[in-house]
Write a protein that holds these residues in place. Structure first.
Motif, PDB file in Angstrom:
ATOM      1  N   ASN A   1      -0.186  -7.387   0.258  1.00  0.00           N
ATOM      2  CA  ASN A   1      -0.104  -6.692   1.547  1.00  0.00           C
ATOM      3  C   ASN A   1      -1.428  -5.980   1.798  1.00  0.00           C
ATOM      4  O   ASN A   1      -1.554  -4.773   1.540  1.00  0.00           O
ATOM      5  N   PRO A   2      -2.429  -6.696   2.297  1.00  0.00           N
ATOM      6  CA  PRO A   2      -3.759  -6.104   2.420  1.00  0.00           C
ATOM      7  C   PRO A   2      -3.794  -4.916   3.376  1.00  0.00           C
ATOM      8  O   PRO A   2      -3.085  -4.879   4.382  1.00  0.00           O
ATOM      9  N   ASP A   3      -4.632  -3.953   3.016  1.00  0.00           N
ATOM     10  CA  ASP A   3      -4.875  -2.762   3.832  1.00  0.00           C
ATOM     11  C   ASP A   3      -6.376  -2.716   4.074  1.00  0.00           C
ATOM     12  O   ASP A   3      -7.119  -2.100   3.323  1.00  0.00           O
ATOM     13  N   THR A   4      -6.835  -3.379   5.141  1.00  0.00           N
ATOM     14  CA  THR A   4      -8.262  -3.585   5.348  1.00  0.00           C
ATOM     15  C   THR A   4      -9.021  -2.282   5.505  1.00  0.00           C
ATOM     16  O   THR A   4     -10.114  -2.116   4.958  1.00  0.00           O
ATOM     17  N   ASP A   5      -8.465  -1.327   6.246  1.00  0.00           N
ATOM     18  CA  ASP A   5      -9.205  -0.086   6.467  1.00  0.00           C
ATOM     19  C   ASP A   5      -8.928   0.974   5.406  1.00  0.00           C
ATOM     20  O   ASP A   5      -9.497   2.076   5.462  1.00  0.00           O
TER      21      ASP A   5
END
Length: 615
Positions: free
Chosen positions: A368-372
């Motif tokens: 579950n990527p969290d880019t920021d």
């Protein structure tokens, strides 16, 4: 030690002092690459803008992207994103094409490319950059004669120029998909599936072609010709060495010499007869990747999706070591400059929400990527079905307060309120005041279900309140009692405020992460106290040290504490034990900047003297 050496050391010391005072600002690195928290990472998303309309309603103007096609430029500097794009809800001019600088993720150009209605809805639509990265090639179908044409435009979408017709003769119809690519030496490679109606059999006859068109001379040559509807070409990509073409025909993957000098070689079949598309070569030219999806090739030549579920496969050219590498998207396209980096269109299951992503397949993949890196996954920030209107590329937006109700956007999500409406339950209290002052439910007009709205019960206490969110996670509360106005600013979470007018005590319930320091600045009208020395402060009924000063008609109280969950009480008339206070810092604090400057320069001078002595 020479004077020159002492001067050099002194300059270093002054430079250190200048940096500490903020005279020089050093920007942090902004490398555009997947991270441990976000692999893959989101490539681009339109920014959110917020304003008020003429009626005072908060308008959250949120754009979105539904990508359909991705294309790298030969050097890897630019990425083209094509699809349904809404840069903002208020934007009058639509766009469907974005050009992204892949060195920093910035938007270079956005424009509306006229591909015709049919191709604007076609997931298999493809694009290609020229070898010098000044042109973009694409297929358009005008609604005048519905005959496909290949065009080029500049990188900013200007100056459309006709290149050629994909079909071999003007009398044949051509079916989609329309696939194109460009070699590094300036040859345009494209497919056409042409149909002719056989009046004897009463059936359409299908012939699929791969053509090579020299852009410098206009010379056109045939690479491959395939007969039958089941030979419809659904994928096409030129190899990195420009000597081969990989292509898909329904459920089969093939490779052919770019000049058509040798018969094509079959690489592999898809699993369970699924459709293959979106072929890409790895940068070293030894493997192919492609997407497998459920679909059907119809007489019109279209590929019809039966589900959004896709597998991205990788296989050696000899058909060995075929395996699934991703299951959450399609159209994987490899970078030409980094053997492990690729782009693809990621799908957020179980929704149909999709977005353009960059992935490094040599590193662990983030589920579950969290880019920021703001603590909310990209999926949570993008999912408007949850009422979320945040930008997964903005790490600060969760701390903003779009509707000015005293709750940050993250708190709005956690409490189930909406950050475009100041008073979600319509009880007359803003959501922030309900949560942080009166401890009522901001989603229920009558929290205790006694038949009296929360706003009326709050008014009966005689305390009016307003809460606002300040930068860096601080909040400011304005509290009005009688004709007096008090202020509380703190970096802590606030979970309730009580003002006891009998004992003249202001209690604020504060909290925060263990191991961090809480700070509260409390400002009281001077006529609410008898003297500075009469004021005391307690933390959980225990005396705590504080600082106090008078500025004009107000008394300012400063207190620090270790975060947990506490009752911080300011006793305006004494009582409660009380910590050490009453130090008038008014004159001193007004010259804080001078004191800090002198101290830092003094420290730097001492360091310089020590270095000189040792020298």
């Amino acid at each position: 030690m020479s004077t020159t050496k002492f001067f050099s050391v002194a300059v270093v010391g002054v430079l250190m002092a200048s940096i500490m005072l903020g005279l020089f600002q050093v920007s942090a690195s902004n490398a555009f690459a997947p991270t441990a928290e976000a692999n893959p990472r989101l490539i681009y998303w339109p920014p959110v803008s917020v304003w008020q309309d003429q009626r005072g309603n908060v308008v959250i103007d949120r754009g979105w992207i539904q990508p359909m096609s991705l294309a790298w430029s030969p050097s890897g500097k630019y990425l083209l994103i094509f699809g349904r794009v809404q840069m903002s809800a208020s934007m009058a001019t639509p766009v469907n094409t974005l050009i992204i600088d892949m060195e920093d993720g910035s938007l270079v150009h956005s424009f509306d490319l006229d591909v015709g209605y049919d191709l604007s809805q076609d997931t298999l639509v493809s694009f290609a950059f020229s070898s010098d990265e000044t042109k973009i090639f694409y297929v358009t179908i005008p609604n005048t004669d519905w005959r496909p044409r290949i065009y080029s435009v500049n990188l900013d979408g200007t100056s459309p120029s006709f290149i050629t017709f994909p079909n071999s003769t003007a009398v044949t119809d051509i079916r989609n998909p329309y696939l194109i690519d460009v070699t590094s030496d300036g040859a345009l490679v494209y497919t056409s599936c042409e149909t002719v109606y056989n009046w004897t059999s009463g059936q359409y006859e299908y012939t699929s072609y791969i053509w090579k068109h020299q852009l410098s001379t206009g010379e056109k040559s045939l690479v491959l010709e395939l007969e039958g509807m089941d030979e419809l070409i659904t994928g096409l990509k030129v190899s990195p060495l420009n000597d081969k073409i990989a292509y898909a025909t329904g459920s089969e993957i093939w490779v052919v010499d770019i000049n058509g000098a040798e018969p094509p070689t079959k690489v592999t079949n898809t699993s369970n007869g699924r459709i293959a598309a979106f072929i890409s070569w790895t940068s070293n030219g030894t493997m192919l990747t492609y997407s497998e999806f459920n679909g059907t090739i119809t007489e019109s030549g279209c590929v019809v999706y039966h589900s959004i579920s896709n597998d991205i496969m990788v296989v050696n050219l000899d058909g060995s070591d075929k395996r699934v590498i991703l299951t959450d998207g399609y159209r994987l396209t490899w970078s030409s400059v980094n053997a492990s980096v690729a782009t693809y269109i990621k799908i957020f299951s179980p929704t149909t929400l999709s977005a353009p992503y960059l992935i490094d397949l040599s590193k662990p993949i983030t589920p579950n990527p969290d880019t920021d890196g703001d603590g909310l996954s990209d999926a949570e920030e993008l999912n408007d079905k949850l009422g979320n209107f945040l930008n997964p590329l903005d790490p600060t937006d969760i701390y903003q307060d779009y509707d000015g109700d005293g709750l940050t956007n993250l708190e709005e999500i956690n409490y189930g309120t909406y950050y475009g409406r100041e008073d979600c339950d319509g009880d007359g209290l803003s959501d922030g005041v309900e949560v942080k002052v009166f401890r009522t439910n901001p989603t229920m007009a009558d929290t205790d279900d006694d038949g009296v709205a929360d706003g009326l019960e709050a008014a009966a206490t005689g305390l009016n309140a307003f809460v606002s969110v300040l930068p860096e996670g601080w909040i400011r509360m304005t509290l009005q009692w009688s004709n007096k106005t008090m202020y509380v600013s703190t970096n802590s979470s606030v979970l309730g405020v009580v003002f006891n007018s009998t004992s003249m005590a202001l209690t604020v319930n504060v909290g925060g992460p263990d191991g961090t320091t809480g700070v509260a600045n409390i400002t009281i009208p001077v006529d609410m106290i008898s003297s500075l020395s009469s004021v005391t402060v307690t933390l959980d009924n225990q005396p705590i040290d504080f600082q106090i000063s008078q500025v004009g008609g107000y008394v300012q109280i400063y207190v620090q504490y270790h975060h947990s969950f506490h009752e911080l009480t300011t006793h305006l008339s004494g009582g409660g034990g009380g910590g050490t206070g009453g130090v008038d810092l008014t004159g001193i604090l007004s010259y804080w900047w001078l004191i800090l400057s002198i101290a830092i320069v003094a420290v730097a001078s001492v360091i310089a003297a020590i270095i000189v002595k040792r020298g």
